[in-house]
Design a protein around this motif. Structure first.
Motif, short mmCIF file in Angstrom:
data_model
loop_
_atom_site.label_atom_id
_atom_site.label_comp_id
_atom_site.label_asym_id
_atom_site.label_seq_id
_atom_site.Cartn_x
_atom_site.Cartn_y
_atom_site.Cartn_z
N VAL A 16 44.75 30.70 54.97
CA VAL A 16 43.95 30.17 56.09
C VAL A 16 44.89 29.57 57.13
O VAL A 16 45.68 28.68 56.82
N GLY A 22 51.62 31.46 60.52
CA GLY A 22 50.82 32.16 59.51
C GLY A 22 50.97 33.67 59.58
O GLY A 22 51.05 34.33 58.53
N ALA A 45 43.69 36.08 66.04
CA ALA A 45 44.54 35.85 64.87
C ALA A 45 44.10 36.74 63.72
O ALA A 45 44.93 37.32 63.00
N VAL A 129 57.24 23.81 55.54
CA VAL A 129 58.40 24.67 55.80
C VAL A 129 59.19 24.20 57.01
O VAL A 129 58.67 23.51 57.89
N VAL A 133 59.40 29.91 63.82
CA VAL A 133 58.84 31.26 63.83
C VAL A 133 59.93 32.28 63.46
O VAL A 133 59.70 33.22 62.69
N LYS A 179 59.23 16.71 55.21
CA LYS A 179 59.04 17.54 56.41
C LYS A 179 58.94 16.68 57.66
O LYS A 179 59.55 16.96 58.69
P1 NAD Z 1 49.31 27.36 65.40
O1 NAD Z 1 48.52 26.43 66.23
O2 NAD Z 1 50.02 28.49 66.05
O3 NAD Z 1 48.40 27.96 64.22
C1 NAD Z 1 47.37 27.24 63.58
C2 NAD Z 1 46.25 28.22 63.31
O4 NAD Z 1 45.22 27.53 62.62
C3 NAD Z 1 45.63 28.80 64.59
O5 NAD Z 1 45.64 30.21 64.54
C4 NAD Z 1 44.22 28.22 64.58
O6 NAD Z 1 43.25 29.10 65.17
C5 NAD Z 1 43.98 28.03 63.10
N1 NAD Z 1 42.91 27.08 62.81
C6 NAD Z 1 42.70 25.87 63.38
N2 NAD Z 1 41.60 25.29 62.84
C7 NAD Z 1 41.13 26.16 61.92
C8 NAD Z 1 40.03 26.13 61.02
N3 NAD Z 1 39.19 25.09 60.99
N4 NAD Z 1 39.83 27.18 60.22
C9 NAD Z 1 40.67 28.25 60.24
N5 NAD Z 1 41.73 28.33 61.06
C10 NAD Z 1 41.96 27.31 61.88
O7 NAD Z 1 50.34 26.44 64.59
P2 NAD Z 1 51.71 26.91 63.92
O8 NAD Z 1 52.81 26.76 64.90
O9 NAD Z 1 51.51 28.19 63.20
O10 NAD Z 1 51.87 25.73 62.84
C11 NAD Z 1 51.09 25.65 61.67
C12 NAD Z 1 51.62 24.49 60.83
O11 NAD Z 1 53.01 24.71 60.53
C13 NAD Z 1 51.56 23.13 61.54
O12 NAD Z 1 51.26 22.15 60.62
C14 NAD Z 1 52.98 22.97 62.11
O13 NAD Z 1 53.30 21.60 62.30
C15 NAD Z 1 53.79 23.63 61.00
N6 NAD Z 1 55.08 24.21 61.41
C16 NAD Z 1 55.20 24.95 62.55
C17 NAD Z 1 56.44 25.51 62.89
C18 NAD Z 1 56.62 26.34 64.13
O14 NAD Z 1 57.79 26.62 64.50
N7 NAD Z 1 55.58 26.77 64.83
C19 NAD Z 1 57.54 25.31 62.07
C20 NAD Z 1 57.38 24.57 60.87
C21 NAD Z 1 56.15 24.02 60.56
#
Ligand code: NAD
Length: 310
Positions: A16, A22, A45, A129, A133, A179
């Motif tokens: 999810v 993701g 997505a 993690v 990306v 983290k």
């Molecule tokens: P993002 O905003 O790109 O992705 C989050 C996804 O969750 C979105 O596609 C959104 O539509 C979905 N979402 C939100 N609410 C939802 C719900 N109720 N049901 C189902 N889906 C739902 O964020 P990201 O950059 O992929 O980051 C995700 C997590 O990883 C965060 O906690 C972030 O802090 C962490 N993170 C991100 C990175 C990075 O480089 N982007 C690196 C390490 C950790």
């Protein structure tokens, strides 16, 4: 075969949160031969998962059906709590399904959720993690697991297909704690190195030369080794990690410091600057935009360093 030599069986993985992280993470799982059933509230997505060969669930709880493991990769604790319910995903999980929160969530809220899960026989662990990306695409993420020894051993072969380094951080919540502290360090490094880089550029130094020197010297960090050369000097500001999420992580880390009675004056100042940048930039801005913001603050009416670079 996994790094430890154990054969990694094919697993059915519910996933999810198919965002910046993701999507490449599910791609690695699919490439490792796992069956991935994903869900996201965003239709784009969901299409991205289908395009790379994953199965899309019609509903959130659809990811639970027959799953060995369910992974969450959501913005943070408020969304994780909303998704798990009452009347959400937690109730739909079979007790033997391992629930893994790979989002960067809040340790205390994760511990409370893990207790709720345990009360109905489900094991919940955290496995956030680092590596961005780019690391997710390459399968080189550092994955920090919070959970029992048994849960760590259970999840390790699966998460190894997404990571280069998988570390058992401690009990539930420990991964989320480390983290946030990592990101506190990363956010302060980016501010400190950017102030220094902008001063060097204003002096007339070539930024690439500064980086060449600093990256062989004691001032180096992930910001000078990766963020400045890849996202600032190229002018893309496209690391794929939003400023909003960075500010969230800073809040988590500083709460942790406060709870531990540890003063964090420098971190508090950094968080204040990040929050100020967030409020003045358009929604969705990448976290590397902090450099452009600093540059504008430094030269509100003069020539910004960015203009001198390009
Ligand atoms: P993002 O905003 O790109 O992705 C989050 C996804 O969750 C979105 O596609 C959104 O539509 C979905 N979402 C939100 N609410 C939802 C719900 N109720 N049901 C189902 N889906 C739902 O964020 P990201 O950059 O992929 O980051 C995700 C997590 O990883 C965060 O906690 C972030 O802090 C962490 N993170 C991100 C990175 C990075 O480089 N982007 C690196 C390490 C950790």
């Amino acid at each position: 075969m996994s790094e430890t030599g154990a054969r990694v069986g094919t697993q059915r993985v519910g996933f999810v949160g198919l965002g910046h992280m993701g999507i490449p993470m599910t791609r690695r799982l699919l490439e490792a031969g796992h069956h991935v059933v994903g869900f996201d509230i965003s239709p784009a997505a969901r299409s991205a998962l289908a395009a790379q060969g994953g199965e899309v669930a019609d509903t959130l709880t659809g990811v639970a059906t027959g799953a060995d493991v369910v992974i969450l990769m959501l913005p943070g604790s408020p969304t994780v709590e909303q998704v798990l319910g009452p009347d959400g995903l937690l109730d739909a999980l079979a007790p033997e399904t391992l629930l893994v929160d790979m989002s960067s969530s809040e340790p205390a809220r994760t511990q409370a959720l893990a207790e709720r899960a345990a009360a109905r026989g489900t094991t919940m662990i955290d496995a956030p993690v680092s590596g961005g990306v780019r690391g997710a695409e390459a399968g080189t993420l550092t994955i920090m697991v919070g959970g029992s020894d048994a849960a760590f051993e259970q999840v390790r072969p699966l998460v190894q297909s997404m990571g280069g380094r998988v570390v058992h951080a401690g009990p539930v919540g420990a991964g989320h704690a480390v983290k946030s502290l990592n990101n506190l360090m990363s956010a302060t490094h980016l501010l400190a190195s950017s102030e220094a880089m902008l001063a060097g550029i204003a002096f007339g130094l070539d930024p690439s030369v500064i980086l060449e020197i600093v990256n062989g010297s004691s001032g180096r960090s992930g910001s000078t080794e990766l963020k400045w050369p890849e996202y600032v000097l190229t002018g893309t500001y496209g690391a794929g990690f939003s400023m909003e999420l960075m500010v969230k992580d800073l809040r988590i880390a500083l709460d942790l410091a406060r709870q531990g009675g540890v003063p964090a004056r420098f971190g508090e100042l950094a968080a204040e600057m990040w929050a100020e940048a967030l409020s003045s930039l358009p929604a969705g801005a990448d976290h590397t935009e902090i450099v452009r913001w600093l540059d504008k603050v430094a030269a509100p009416s003069g020539v910004a360093a960015e203009a001198r670079v390009r």
